[in-house]
Design a protein around this motif. Sequence first.
Motif: not given
Length: 767
Positions: A23, A110, A112, A289, A397, A400
């Motif tokens: 990320i 990827q 975020a 998070e 999360y 991810r």
Amino acid sequence: MVSVAYDGDEKTIVRRRFLISGIVQGVGFRPFVFRLACELGLSGWVRNIPAGVEMEVQGTAGALDAFQHAQAHDLPPLAVVTSSVVEDIPSIPERGFTILPSADGEKNIQVAPDSALCGDCLRELFDPADRRYRYPFITCTNCGPRYSIITAIPYDRPRTTMAGFPLCPDCQREYDDPLDRRFHAQPIACPACGPRLRLLDGAAEPVAERDDALTRAVELLRAGQILAVKGIGGYHLAVDACNPEAVRRLRERKKRDEKPFAVMAADLATARRLVVLENMEERLLTGPESPIVIARKAQNCPVSPLVAPANGWLGLMLPYAPIHHLLMRDHFQALVMTSGNVSDEPVAFEDNDALKRLSAIADYFLVHDRPIHIRSDDSVMRVFQGKPLFYRRARGYAPRAVRLPFKMPPLLAVGAELKGAVCLVQGEQAFLSQHIGDLQNSSTCDSFRHTIRHLSGILEITPQIVACDLHPDYLSSVHAAESGLPLTKVQHHHAHLAACMAENGLDGAVIGIIFDGTGLGTDGTIWGGEFLVGGYDGFRRAGNFLPVPLAGGDTAVREPWRMALAWLYRSLGKDAFDLDHPVARHLSDTEKGIFAAMLERGINAPLTSSCGRLFDAAAAVLDVRQAVSYDGQAAIELEALAEGAGVSGTYSFGIADGEPLVIDFTSLFTDLLADHAAGADTAAMAYRFHATVARAAVEACVRIAGQSGLDRVVLSGGVFQNRLLTEMVYTGLLDQGLQIFTHRLVPPNDGGIALGQAAIAGWQRGC
């Protein structure tokens, strides 16, 4: 990282190429590299490529080593590096460091996750001298919405829901300046050019705008009103958590009789007054998070008992969006912030849908005009053995990646039916979606399909294989079968085993203790108290709880007394209906006759080895809970009761050798009745029940380990959300010299099962 040797000459000029994956786009990685290179006097360039970030950096060997060290230890808050390839290349004549335009190449995308407001933005939010003072959409490269606003890739502003908000000159200057922390931060805005707040009444009529909307919203919450608040991933329903009458009204309108509500504390200092926090719990609460963390209630906790009735724990989070801070600071200790939905429906995230579905619950709506593209609930966690354990993996999360222990072709795994989540895989990366919900109504199924389309689109993964549960009637299985792709059907508990293996990077064979509520077994019965031996390539059932009738089928899940009756009938025969105990008192004479016939003849009473239903039965025998209003309620209340016991000891049980071993709890229920008749303390009985199940699990596992020669054990399934039982099993197995692996990256419940399905399908397809 590669350690580059040099002969000690600090003046030697070297050049290195870096290929960074993870990320690293849209999270401030390039400006971080730019500033770092300038500080160290390095030259070169950095750019985004489809696989991540590429850069060439030149300078003295010592400065380059310092550059690499900073990359490894001082990353931007939202950046996650999953791989780094470094090579020496020839130096060239060059001055300065630049950020180049993006380039084409092999993709390794990827995305975020959404992130909580950072400290810098929080300071600006409450600084009267700042141009974003009290602006509810303040953000920068280090914080704010990401996954929830992305509509397509590559990730830039026109492909987010901020596309309709052109930057003003001041924001544009920040966006274009590599030395500014808002450099290429796609969600940035200010009061002059960005989204705006509005307060609407229950009929969707405007009441106030901008800061006046916030002021009025605070007044309404203080007066006990229910507000629907639009956040990052969807709507919350908010009331003052210390106002019992407001909480009662919310329960009544939301049709949520007893399931605990999540609470948002004003700040960490306030959180410490509401709950008892360990170090890891504080780290989770204050991390980017910002999940809901389940922590033990503090003495004299001011939160209304109606928020989490019959429960010594509280699900707590801190403000993570600017609007939360503005609502709470100096106004409330805690607000209930529960998902904006009617029970069993997905959280509302689109404005028109929210106004329609929540109008019977909310008195007012605090809304804004920044669209949410993909809904995402709050993540829920607790701490076990000093490490986080997911109950629900979502905002902060998802999506991810979880790194797999082997490479796989592009595939989709669709999960089971409850606690739905899907998993997309490519290479060694498994991308688990946010929590979707239970696939038992059309709106959740629509969300399920939308999530698959969205996630596969932004990750640019076109599945070649689809994996699903063995149960053909799950709506996820139906979707998989209709996809037209090669289909791999995976037994439910095998998927649990594989999920725990995959996130722990295990291969080969292990012993899996899989305790959950429901899963179709290969023999057509309902499994749930299982001891499996195997790996990604297959499994054998090495042990299981004794199957008993599920009296009334699925109805028994909602009425624990039915399972208690099944176990008592097995223990006592027809005397189970005549003796004086809590379950018998629950039935009329007519009902006793009906259920005696049902159990005797096996009418509408399929067999189950479920561990979840075993806990239901014990809760009913102890008169903790005869009927439930939410999934797992009986077991949760039984655990809460047991935690206050302060006793030791176990009840009796049996283990019958064979293939598979059969763990028989018939005598346990005889013991429970005897203790109950003798007037034993109910909390002590609840504790001994937990200790008995744990001891049986350990003894069975030790026998299987001896027979199989295996010493690695994975623990998975929704019952392992029970902290007390898990602690007992974990400690007992460690004392026997076994290696224990638990979940850390995905939930042990069905929310993590898609990862296991994906790993099995990928392995069995020859990858």
